[in-house]
Design a protein around this motif. Structure first.
Motif, PDB file in Angstrom:
ATOM      1  N   MET A   1       0.664  -1.268   0.029  1.00  0.00           N
ATOM      2  CA  MET A   1      -0.193  -0.099  -0.011  1.00  0.00           C
ATOM      3  C   MET A   1       0.761   1.315  -0.014  1.00  0.00           C
ATOM      4  O   MET A   1       0.789   2.073  -0.647  1.00  0.00           O
ATOM      5  N   ALA A   2       1.801   0.968   0.884  1.00  0.00           N
ATOM      6  CA  ALA A   2       2.759   2.337   0.960  1.00  0.00           C
ATOM      7  C   ALA A   2       3.670   2.651  -0.345  1.00  0.00           C
ATOM      8  O   ALA A   2       3.739   3.672  -0.854  1.00  0.00           O
ATOM      9  N   VAL A   3       4.049   1.548  -1.200  1.00  0.00           N
ATOM     10  CA  VAL A   3       4.605   1.900  -2.394  1.00  0.00           C
ATOM     11  C   VAL A   3       3.652   2.300  -3.337  1.00  0.00           C
ATOM     12  O   VAL A   3       4.212   3.235  -4.355  1.00  0.00           O
ATOM     13  N   HIS A   4       2.426   2.103  -3.391  1.00  0.00           N
ATOM     14  CA  HIS A   4       1.291   2.721  -4.134  1.00  0.00           C
ATOM     15  C   HIS A   4       1.270   4.199  -4.163  1.00  0.00           C
ATOM     16  O   HIS A   4       1.199   5.135  -5.074  1.00  0.00           O
ATOM     17  N   LEU A   5       1.233   4.548  -2.798  1.00  0.00           N
ATOM     18  CA  LEU A   5       1.112   6.015  -2.508  1.00  0.00           C
ATOM     19  C   LEU A   5       2.462   6.766  -2.888  1.00  0.00           C
ATOM     20  O   LEU A   5       2.190   7.838  -3.454  1.00  0.00           O
ATOM     21  N   LEU A   6       3.729   6.305  -2.592  1.00  0.00           N
ATOM     22  CA  LEU A   6       4.916   6.862  -3.009  1.00  0.00           C
ATOM     23  C   LEU A   6       4.869   6.931  -4.532  1.00  0.00           C
ATOM     24  O   LEU A   6       5.265   8.185  -4.952  1.00  0.00           O
ATOM     25  N   ALA A   7       4.524   5.903  -5.154  1.00  0.00           N
ATOM     26  CA  ALA A   7       4.451   5.974  -6.604  1.00  0.00           C
ATOM     27  C   ALA A   7       3.613   7.044  -7.118  1.00  0.00           C
ATOM     28  O   ALA A   7       3.861   7.691  -8.224  1.00  0.00           O
ATOM     29  N   SER A   8       2.346   7.138  -6.622  1.00  0.00           N
ATOM     30  CA  SER A   8       1.360   8.263  -7.045  1.00  0.00           C
ATOM     31  C   SER A   8       2.058   9.612  -6.723  1.00  0.00           C
ATOM     32  O   SER A   8       1.862  10.197  -7.594  1.00  0.00           O
ATOM     33  N   LEU A   9       2.535   9.971  -5.561  1.00  0.00           N
ATOM     34  CA  LEU A   9       3.302  11.306  -5.209  1.00  0.00           C
ATOM     35  C   LEU A   9       4.425  11.549  -6.154  1.00  0.00           C
ATOM     36  O   LEU A   9       4.474  12.529  -6.890  1.00  0.00           O
ATOM     37  N   ILE A  10       5.232  10.458  -6.625  1.00  0.00           N
ATOM     38  CA  ILE A  10       6.256  10.719  -7.660  1.00  0.00           C
ATOM     39  C   ILE A  10       5.731  11.058  -8.998  1.00  0.00           C
ATOM     40  O   ILE A  10       6.251  11.961  -9.482  1.00  0.00           O
ATOM     41  N   ALA A  11       4.855  10.295  -9.384  1.00  0.00           N
ATOM     42  CA  ALA A  11       3.909  10.665 -10.666  1.00  0.00           C
ATOM     43  C   ALA A  11       3.571  12.038 -10.667  1.00  0.00           C
ATOM     44  O   ALA A  11       3.431  12.768 -11.784  1.00  0.00           O
ATOM     45  N   SER A  12       2.735  12.406  -9.588  1.00  0.00           N
ATOM     46  CA  SER A  12       2.304  13.819  -9.316  1.00  0.00           C
ATOM     47  C   SER A  12       3.556  14.849  -9.500  1.00  0.00           C
ATOM     48  O   SER A  12       3.057  15.881 -10.039  1.00  0.00           O
ATOM     49  N   CYS A  13       4.469  14.629  -8.820  1.00  0.00           N
ATOM     50  CA  CYS A  13       5.720  15.529  -8.948  1.00  0.00           C
ATOM     51  C   CYS A  13       6.094  15.413 -10.567  1.00  0.00           C
ATOM     52  O   CYS A  13       6.349  16.517 -10.921  1.00  0.00           O
ATOM     53  N   LYS A  14       6.151  14.476 -11.315  1.00  0.00           N
ATOM     54  CA  LYS A  14       6.596  14.353 -12.538  1.00  0.00           C
ATOM     55  C   LYS A  14       5.529  15.110 -13.589  1.00  0.00           C
ATOM     56  O   LYS A  14       6.019  15.938 -14.496  1.00  0.00           O
ATOM     57  N   MET A  15       4.396  15.101 -13.217  1.00  0.00           N
ATOM     58  CA  MET A  15       3.226  15.734 -14.166  1.00  0.00           C
ATOM     59  C   MET A  15       3.427  17.274 -13.780  1.00  0.00           C
ATOM     60  O   MET A  15       3.175  18.044 -14.902  1.00  0.00           O
ATOM     61  N   CYS A  16       3.846  17.645 -12.776  1.00  0.00           N
ATOM     62  CA  CYS A  16       3.865  19.019 -12.473  1.00  0.00           C
ATOM     63  C   CYS A  16       5.157  19.564 -12.649  1.00  0.00           C
ATOM     64  O   CYS A  16       5.500  20.596 -12.333  1.00  0.00           O
ATOM     65  N   ASP A  17       6.354  18.674 -13.321  1.00  0.00           N
ATOM     66  CA  ASP A  17       7.692  19.265 -13.429  1.00  0.00           C
ATOM     67  C   ASP A  17       8.297  19.455 -12.227  1.00  0.00           C
ATOM     68  O   ASP A  17       8.973  20.637 -12.278  1.00  0.00           O
ATOM     69  N   VAL A  18       8.151  18.816 -11.247  1.00  0.00           N
ATOM     70  CA  VAL A  18       8.637  18.863  -9.972  1.00  0.00           C
ATOM     71  C   VAL A  18       9.451  17.891  -9.541  1.00  0.00           C
ATOM     72  O   VAL A  18       9.254  16.819  -9.685  1.00  0.00           O
ATOM     73  N   ASP A  19      11.034  18.403  -9.155  1.00  0.00           N
ATOM     74  CA  ASP A  19      11.878  17.117  -8.760  1.00  0.00           C
ATOM     75  C   ASP A  19      11.287  16.468  -7.440  1.00  0.00           C
ATOM     76  O   ASP A  19      11.189  16.994  -6.537  1.00  0.00           O
ATOM     77  N   PRO A  20      10.991  14.913  -7.648  1.00  0.00           N
ATOM     78  CA  PRO A  20      10.313  14.599  -6.466  1.00  0.00           C
ATOM     79  C   PRO A  20      11.104  14.498  -5.175  1.00  0.00           C
ATOM     80  O   PRO A  20      10.838  14.665  -4.019  1.00  0.00           O
ATOM     81  N   VAL A  21      12.587  14.440  -5.134  1.00  0.00           N
ATOM     82  CA  VAL A  21      13.506  14.307  -3.989  1.00  0.00           C
ATOM     83  C   VAL A  21      13.295  15.704  -3.573  1.00  0.00           C
ATOM     84  O   VAL A  21      13.116  16.094  -2.232  1.00  0.00           O
ATOM     85  N   SER A  22      13.286  16.790  -4.194  1.00  0.00           N
ATOM     86  CA  SER A  22      13.348  18.202  -3.544  1.00  0.00           C
ATOM     87  C   SER A  22      11.934  18.277  -3.117  1.00  0.00           C
ATOM     88  O   SER A  22      11.855  19.025  -1.930  1.00  0.00           O
TER      89      SER A  22
END
Length: 56
Positions: A1-22
């Motif tokens: 479940m946590a993996v899906h949440l993390l993947a969703s947040l990373i995808a949201s960052c990429k769609m917004c052209d935001v560096d996920p780590v930052s």
């Protein structure tokens, strides 16, 4: 479940052209510094600066 949440947040960052780590480090820093729960929307990736403008 946590993996899906993390993947969703990373995808949201990429769609917004935001560096996920930052984005994650900035969000965690803000939460640790006492960011108010009533303003949590301000920490979402779509409210962050695009990665391309921060790279300069």
């Amino acid at each position: 479940m946590a993996v899906h949440l993390l993947a969703s947040l990373i995808a949201s960052c990429k769609m917004c052209d935001v560096d996920p780590v930052s984005c994650f480090s900035g969000t965690l820093r803000a939460l640790l510094d006492g960011h108010p729960k009533s303003r949590i929307d301000g920490l979402m990736p779509w409210n962050s600066s695009p990665a391309s403008s921060r790279a300069a």
